[in-house]
Design a protein around this motif. Structure first.
Motif, short mmCIF file in Angstrom:
data_model
loop_
_atom_site.label_atom_id
_atom_site.label_comp_id
_atom_site.label_asym_id
_atom_site.label_seq_id
_atom_site.Cartn_x
_atom_site.Cartn_y
_atom_site.Cartn_z
N THR A 517 0.97 -1.02 0.00
CA THR A 517 0.22 0.04 0.01
C THR A 517 0.79 1.42 -0.27
O THR A 517 0.09 2.59 -0.07
CB THR A 517 -0.99 0.00 1.07
OG1 THR A 517 -0.32 -0.62 2.32
CG2 THR A 517 -1.78 -1.01 1.14
N ILE A 520 0.15 4.35 -2.07
CA ILE A 520 -2.08 4.77 -2.15
C ILE A 520 -2.10 5.98 -1.90
O ILE A 520 -2.50 5.66 -0.23
CB ILE A 520 -1.87 3.01 -1.89
CG1 ILE A 520 -1.07 1.87 -3.15
CG2 ILE A 520 -3.60 3.07 -3.08
CD1 ILE A 520 -1.35 1.21 -3.45
N ALA A 521 -2.98 6.43 -2.23
CA ALA A 521 -4.33 7.24 -2.44
C ALA A 521 -5.35 7.29 -1.03
O ALA A 521 -5.70 5.40 -2.00
CB ALA A 521 -4.03 8.06 -3.31
N THR A 522 -5.95 7.80 -0.81
CA THR A 522 -6.73 6.86 0.12
C THR A 522 -7.99 8.62 -0.23
O THR A 522 -8.84 8.77 0.27
CB THR A 522 -6.95 6.53 1.48
OG1 THR A 522 -6.28 8.38 2.36
CG2 THR A 522 -5.49 5.37 1.68
N ASP A 523 -7.36 9.14 -1.02
CA ASP A 523 -8.31 10.47 -1.31
C ASP A 523 -9.57 9.88 -2.33
O ASP A 523 -9.35 9.00 -3.31
CB ASP A 523 -7.65 11.73 -2.06
CG ASP A 523 -8.63 12.63 -2.01
OD1 ASP A 523 -9.64 12.98 -1.88
OD2 ASP A 523 -7.52 13.44 -2.54
N SER A 524 -10.49 10.41 -1.71
CA SER A 524 -12.33 9.59 -2.11
C SER A 524 -12.44 10.21 -3.28
O SER A 524 -13.05 10.18 -4.32
CB SER A 524 -13.23 10.29 -1.35
OG SER A 524 -13.83 11.28 -1.27
N LYS A 529 -6.27 5.02 -7.61
CA LYS A 529 -5.50 5.12 -6.02
C LYS A 529 -3.94 5.14 -7.64
O LYS A 529 -2.83 5.55 -6.74
CB LYS A 529 -5.74 4.63 -5.60
CG LYS A 529 -7.31 4.74 -5.34
CD LYS A 529 -7.61 4.38 -4.01
CE LYS A 529 -8.52 4.16 -3.49
NZ LYS A 529 -8.88 2.82 -2.01
N THR A 530 -3.59 4.31 -7.85
CA THR A 530 -2.28 4.17 -8.43
C THR A 530 -1.74 4.23 -9.93
O THR A 530 -3.18 3.68 -11.04
CB THR A 530 -2.03 3.11 -8.13
OG1 THR A 530 -2.95 1.39 -8.45
CG2 THR A 530 -2.09 1.97 -6.70
N PRO A 586 -1.73 8.87 -7.38
CA PRO A 586 -1.87 8.57 -8.42
C PRO A 586 -2.68 9.35 -9.14
O PRO A 586 -2.19 10.48 -9.47
CB PRO A 586 -3.55 9.27 -6.84
CG PRO A 586 -2.66 9.95 -6.12
CD PRO A 586 -0.92 9.47 -6.43
N THR A 802 0.64 -1.82 -9.67
CA THR A 802 0.65 -2.00 -8.10
C THR A 802 1.70 -2.65 -7.43
O THR A 802 2.49 -3.01 -7.91
CB THR A 802 -0.67 -2.40 -7.49
OG1 THR A 802 -0.47 -3.76 -8.18
CG2 THR A 802 -1.77 -1.69 -7.64
#
Length: 859
Positions: A517, A520-524, A529-530, A586, A802
């Protein structure tokens, strides 16, 4: 190595008075072991034509004849070759004291042989060439009278010496035939030129040297000589005879005869300075070489000595390996890069283009005073950095304040001067996550001395060591690449992966494994994300597109516009560098094309250039053969563009025969798809035979539709010349590699790289597996791709990039002929297989309609 007149290896020629029979023989057989009897002399030579031309001028035309009343005149033969002038002078003045200079080893042997054969005594031989300094130089030798330090191909190293060291008393005659170095030697001789009474200079008007005649004549005039100029005869120098045709690259030869008749002038006309600080001319234009060592060498050597622990393992140096030998520690292999073949070059290539520069090969690369000579300095530094192994170091020095190197400027150019800020900014841009240190050396006193051409030995040590950052004479940079290990793994399904394990730069012992991970972005708000690598094939309007490879120009422009406006679009190579070191950003995209269709050049590149986007195009290196058509395009023509196919198609399989009804759209589609599956795994020759058989069955020509054409060599170079395109390899013949033996796989991979690099004259670094699914290449295939010098292998596996990143199984996602709105929606869809599956489901219906429109179902 030795030559002897006693061995029966020499072919004797009794020359006539005019050398006519020698000339005739020379044009029949120029090179050999020749012993010429001429003018009472026995002369040994290897090049009969060169002997003829020189003997004609020296003995018949007497170009070096001079008169003196002295019984023992002092003569200097600068450029002795095989000794013809020395023998001529000895015939006229038997007691003459002669010093002759000859750097070439073969010519030295013949010179000794000729002097001994003719009992020529009182001759001193200096095994060196005349130059502006003492030392060594790269030298191009033809073992004849055309050898030169200015030759394009330097094949050996010679000794050079200063003429001034050999002029202490009056010189009665000086002969200078030194292949372009004459001005520098006269300048170095300086005031001692007044000791020379008479001289002849062979002036070489070589375009790579620049025009020097006026400067030579000014020196002679200043030293009190009266001079005249002669241009040889028509046979030697026809270019100087009317009608004249003088161009920028014309090479000419002239003789300058001069005799000292006047008093020397104390100051050259027009050069009298008002005061020393306002002189218009420097002390020297030779960077101090003529007076000692250049000032910047002190800082270069200080920098390398401070970093000598990094000069280890396999080391690459530009031009020669002088610093590798001087400062290297535990050097296992020393490589030298030159643009042209030379005696010391282990790699002949171009750092700016990346030509023949291996990736991840060197523990250290040394680039001293090089980057200012390269126009595309970013590419050169990027390629140098890419050539480092993980943990390797790039050591750079560059000019900040300096005179122009006229030698370099007139040959390949000198383009840049740097500051610590500019050099650091460039390196930060091209060496992601590297440890970069940039420092400057110099002060105002050193800057003035260096510009004036003073030598290192003329500056006080305390002056050299004082540093003023506002006067940056020399810049030095150390770039240390992060350490990584790449570990090959195979999962439970037999799929190849590469685990990148980063090693800490500190003294910690425990390796740090990249998390799945990591980064890897978590922004909605992000779409994906990748990173995402997009795979295209063709840019064309094609209603008959059996493989769904074509995207219309309008749709492609909508795709590119959407990407550029809303996403981070990178060149594939930059995305891969980031991914290799765990940076999985991302909404980051790279574009690729497989197969090298002509419509990519004609329709795709203008769109990429319009929006400033970049793509990598993977080329099948042998696909441009005359009349070539990919087999799947031929299959499309056969089954979906022909209205009058035979009623049935019968094919023999190992498990039995199969018959399809060509009047049935379902059968026609089934025959096409089943045969394509079979053909994909066949050897190239078998595929050709199958296609030829099907074309004969369908009564169709073996031609290629315009829409199916691939780029030829000229078009490939146009493609490669676009700033929006990088060329990659897609194998030599597009064979399915997993179906081939190892040696044939290697040949496909290696041959493609060699052929493409030869065609486009630049490095090819990335490989795309033909077809590209996990069934189309193996772990061994990936290892072969790495072994053959590629930095990455690109697959056709429907996924984002990834962690852990597998550099030799990089996934992509196919893009179909979707309109802009559908493409934008697809980018944001977490399930990107959804639209792909819908598109594939519609393919069968479309092809059945095409088959029916062309006669299937109407019988």
């Amino acid at each position: 190595m030795a030559l002897s007149s006693n061995k029966d290896i020499w072919q004797t020629i009794e020359s006539d008075d005019n050398l006519d029979n020698v000339k005739k023989q020379a044009f029949q057989q120029r090179h050999g072991n020749w012993r010429v009897q001429f003018s009472g002399l026995t002369i040994y030579c290897r090049d009969l034509l060169s002997f003829y031309m020189a003997a004609k001028d020296i003995f018949l035309r007497k170009i070096y004849s001079f008169e003196t009343s002295k019984q023992t005149p002092v003569i200097i033969d600068g450029g002795g070759h095989i000794g013809l002038f020395t023998l001529f002078a000895k015939q006229k003045y038997p007691n003459a004291q002669i010093t002759t200079f000859e750097p070439d080893e073969v010519s030295q042997l013949l010179l000794n042989l000729n002097l001994n054969a003719n009992n020529a005594g009182n001759v001193g031989i200096v095994k060196a060439g005349l130059y502006t300094r003492n030392g060594k130089l790269s030298f191009g030798t033809d073992n004849s009278d055309g050898s030169s330090i200015y030759a394009e191909q330097k094949t050996t190293i010679i000794n050079v010496v200063k003429l001034s060291d050999f002029v202490e008393t009056e010189i009665d005659f000086l002969k200078l035939n030194i292949e372009g170095a004459e001005l520098g030697v006269l300048e170095e001789l300086g005031q001692k030129l007044r000791l020379v009474k008479e001289l002849v200079i062979e002036y070489h008007g070589f375009p790579e040297i620049g025009q020097k005649l006026h400067k030579i004549l000014e020196i002679l005039d200043h030293a009190g000589f009266r001079y005249l100029i002669h241009d040889f005869d028509n046979e030697t120098n026809s270019i100087t005879k009317p009608p004249f045709h003088l161009g920028a690259n014309t090479r000419i030869f002239l003789l300058i005869y001069a005799r000292q008749l006047f008093e020397h002038k104390t100051v050259p006309a027009g050069n009298a300075p008002v005061n020393e600080s306002m002189r218009l001319q420097p002390v020297s234009r030779l960077f101090g070489f003529d007076r000692g060592d250049p000032v910047d060498r002190h800082y270069i050597q200080k920098f390398l000595n401070n970093n000598r622990a990094l000069i280890t393992g396999r080391v690459l140096e530009i031009g020669d390996n002088e610093y590798t030998k001087k400062y290297g520690t535990n050097v296992a292999q020393s490589d030298v890069l030159n643009r042209e073949p030379s005696s010391n070059a282990t790699i002949v290539g171009d750092m700016a283009k990346g030509q023949n520069i291996p990736e991840s090969a060197f523990d250290c690369v040394i680039m001293t005073q090089t980057i200012q000579m390269i126009y595309d300095v970013k590419s050169a530094l990027r390629n140098a950095y890419a050539s480092l192994k993980p943990g390797g170091s790039l050591l750079i020095t560059a000019s900040g304040i300096s005179q122009i190197s006229r030698y370099d400027m007139d040959r390949w150019g000198e383009f840049w001067r740097f500051t610590d800020k500019s050099l650091k900014s460039i390196l930060d841009e091209i060496a992601i996550k590297a440890d970069i240190t940039v420092e400057s050396y110099g002060n105002v006193a050193v800057a003035k001395a260096f510009l004036d051409g003073l030598a290192l030995q003329e500056i006080a040590p305390e002056t050299l060591e004082y540093n003023d950052n506002d006067y940056q004479v020399t810049l030095a940079a150390r770039v240390c690449k992060p350490k990584t290990n790449i570990e090959y793994k195979t999962d439970q399904y037999g799929n190849l992966s590469i685990n990148i394990i980063k090693k800490p730069s500190s003294a910690e012992n425990k390796p740090i494994e990249v998390s799945e991970t990591a980064n890897i972005a978590t922004d909605s708000n992000v779409s994906f994300k990748t990173p995402l690598i997009l795979l295209y094939h063709r840019i064309a309007d094609d209603p008959v597109d059996a493989q769904l490879l074509a995207v219309s120009p309008d749709n492609f422009e909508a795709h590119v516009k959407e990407l550029v406006n809303n996403y981070r679009v990178l060149p594939l190579r930059q995305l891969l560098i980031e991914a290799e070191f765990g940076k999985l950003s991302p909404d980051t995209v790279a574009l690729t094309f497989d197969d090298g269709y002509l419509d990519v050049l004609e329709n795709g590149v203008p769109i990429l250039e319009k929006y400033g986007a970049h793509a990598t195009v993977f080329i099948v290196s042998e696909a441009d053969k005359a009349g070539h058509e990919y087999w799947w395009d031929a299959m499309e023509r056969i089954f979906f563009s022909k209205s009058d196919l035979p009623d049935t198609l019968r094919v023999e399989f190992t498990k039995g025969d199969k018959i399809w009804n060509m009047g049935n759209p379902n059968d026609r589609l089934e025959a096409h798809d089943e045969l394509c599956d079979v053909i994909r795994s066949q050897p190239v020759n078998a595929i050709r035979q199958i296609i030829e058989g099907l074309l004969a069955w369908a009564e169709m020509d073996n031609c290629c539709l315009k829409k199916h054409k691939v780029v030829n060599t000229e078009q490939l170079n146009r493609l490669a010349s676009s700033a929006s395109i990088e060329i990659g390899s897609h194998a030599a013949t597009h064979a399915r590699l997993s179906a081939l033996p190892e040696d044939e796989q290697r040949m496909e991979i290696r041959t493609s790289k060699q052929q493409l690099e030869s065609k486009i004259n630049r490095s090819v670094r990335i490989f795309s597996y033909p077809f590209g699914s996990y069934n189309d290449f193996t772990e061994k295939t990936a290892q072969l791709v790495a072994q053959e010098g590629y930095s990455a292998g690109i697959a056709n596996v429907q996924a984002n990039v990834t962690a852990p990143v597998d550099m030799f199984s990089i996934p992509r996602r196919l893009v179909r002929n979707w309109n802009g709105a559908l493409f934008a929606k697809w980018l944001k869809d977490p399930d990107k297989n959804r639209l792909e599956n819908q598109t594939l489901a519609g393919r069968a219906a479309m092809l059945k309609e095409l088959a029916q429109a062309n006669g299937a179902g109407s019988r």
